[in-house]
Design a protein around this motif. Sequence first.
Motif, mmCIF file in Angstrom:
data_model
loop_
_atom_site.group_PDB
_atom_site.id
_atom_site.type_symbol
_atom_site.label_atom_id
_atom_site.label_comp_id
_atom_site.label_asym_id
_atom_site.label_seq_id
_atom_site.Cartn_x
_atom_site.Cartn_y
_atom_site.Cartn_z
ATOM 1 N N LEU A 187 0.836 -1.197 0.000
ATOM 2 C CA LEU A 187 0.000 0.000 0.000
ATOM 3 C C LEU A 187 0.880 1.260 0.000
ATOM 4 N N ALA A 188 1.922 1.257 0.825
ATOM 5 C CA ALA A 188 2.845 2.396 0.851
ATOM 6 C C ALA A 188 3.539 2.566 -0.499
ATOM 7 N N LEU A 189 3.910 1.468 -1.123
ATOM 8 C CA LEU A 189 4.533 1.519 -2.449
ATOM 9 C C LEU A 189 3.561 2.119 -3.466
ATOM 10 N N ALA A 190 2.309 1.707 -3.423
ATOM 11 C CA ALA A 190 1.304 2.250 -4.351
ATOM 12 C C ALA A 190 1.146 3.760 -4.152
ATOM 13 N N ILE A 191 1.125 4.197 -2.904
ATOM 14 C CA ILE A 191 1.013 5.634 -2.617
ATOM 15 C C ILE A 191 2.249 6.373 -3.124
ATOM 16 N N TYR A 192 3.419 5.784 -2.907
ATOM 17 C CA TYR A 192 4.669 6.388 -3.380
ATOM 18 C C TYR A 192 4.656 6.527 -4.909
ATOM 19 N N LEU A 193 4.277 5.459 -5.604
ATOM 20 C CA LEU A 193 4.253 5.488 -7.069
ATOM 21 C C LEU A 193 3.213 6.479 -7.587
ATOM 22 N N LEU A 194 2.066 6.554 -6.925
ATOM 23 C CA LEU A 194 1.040 7.527 -7.299
ATOM 24 C C LEU A 194 1.573 8.950 -7.117
ATOM 25 N N SER A 195 2.255 9.177 -6.016
ATOM 26 C CA SER A 195 2.844 10.492 -5.756
ATOM 27 C C SER A 195 3.872 10.857 -6.828
ATOM 28 N N GLU A 196 4.705 9.895 -7.192
ATOM 29 C CA GLU A 196 5.709 10.132 -8.238
ATOM 30 C C GLU A 196 5.048 10.432 -9.582
ATOM 31 N N ALA A 197 3.972 9.718 -9.899
ATOM 32 C CA ALA A 197 3.274 9.939 -11.169
ATOM 33 C C ALA A 197 2.527 11.271 -11.168
ATOM 34 N N LEU A 198 2.046 11.684 -10.024
ATOM 35 C CA LEU A 198 1.271 12.918 -9.915
ATOM 36 C C LEU A 198 2.152 14.168 -9.931
ATOM 37 N N GLN A 199 3.382 14.051 -9.471
ATOM 38 C CA GLN A 199 4.235 15.233 -9.337
ATOM 39 C C GLN A 199 4.439 15.997 -10.658
ATOM 40 N N PRO A 200 4.745 15.343 -11.776
ATOM 41 C CA PRO A 200 4.894 16.104 -13.026
ATOM 42 C C PRO A 200 3.599 16.817 -13.443
ATOM 43 N N VAL A 201 2.465 16.193 -13.191
ATOM 44 C CA VAL A 201 1.179 16.806 -13.513
ATOM 45 C C VAL A 201 0.986 18.073 -12.677
ATOM 46 N N LEU A 202 1.270 17.969 -11.387
ATOM 47 C CA LEU A 202 1.134 19.133 -10.509
ATOM 48 C C LEU A 202 2.107 20.236 -10.901
ATOM 49 N N MET A 203 3.310 19.864 -11.303
ATOM 50 C CA MET A 203 4.294 20.863 -11.721
ATOM 51 C C MET A 203 3.823 21.583 -12.985
#
Length: 182
Positions: free
Chosen positions: A60-76
């Motif tokens: 679950l923590a890995l999924a959250i980490y990967l989601l965060s990594e994928a979301l960061q470029p979008v937010l930027m």
Amino acid sequence: ALSQPKGQTREGDLKKLADAAEELVRQHEFISADRLPRVLGASTGFLLAMGFVPARAVALALAIYLLSEALQPVLMRRLEAKLEHGRYALVLANSALGSCAFSFPALMLLLAGSKSLHIAAALYLTGALLNAAMVRATHLPQGISVAIPPALVLLYGTLPTGLKAGQEELFTFATVIVLLGY
């Protein structure tokens, strides 16, 4: 609408936000260059932790980490397209979320009780703090948002054991690493 701190003009506020966004963009470009190896390395850490602590929680923590990594470029990209405090705050919050997720397996390892797992967790968290200090420090607020979760886990996880006789070196090591990170 952007809030205006007392005694500050809207133009001054926008200039500070633009400067912060420029720092974040430079940092994001630097971080994006090594995204794949960094994510693969971090994912390996998660997978290794699954061998010693509850795998579902780490997954679950890995999924959250990967989601965060994928979301960061979008937010930027959204922040670059339109400078707003809310978008800026989302970039920082997402960075902190990814750091929390990354720090979670180390917390689980620290709570597992084995001295060798404590050392592995301390090394894991030291890597996170080095990332915050060396890679994320281009923009200090993001560096801090990324450093706080592993620093707190490192101190929380080593404080009880560090106060036990014979384990002072682990507590001292953790304290020095956290202080050096700042």
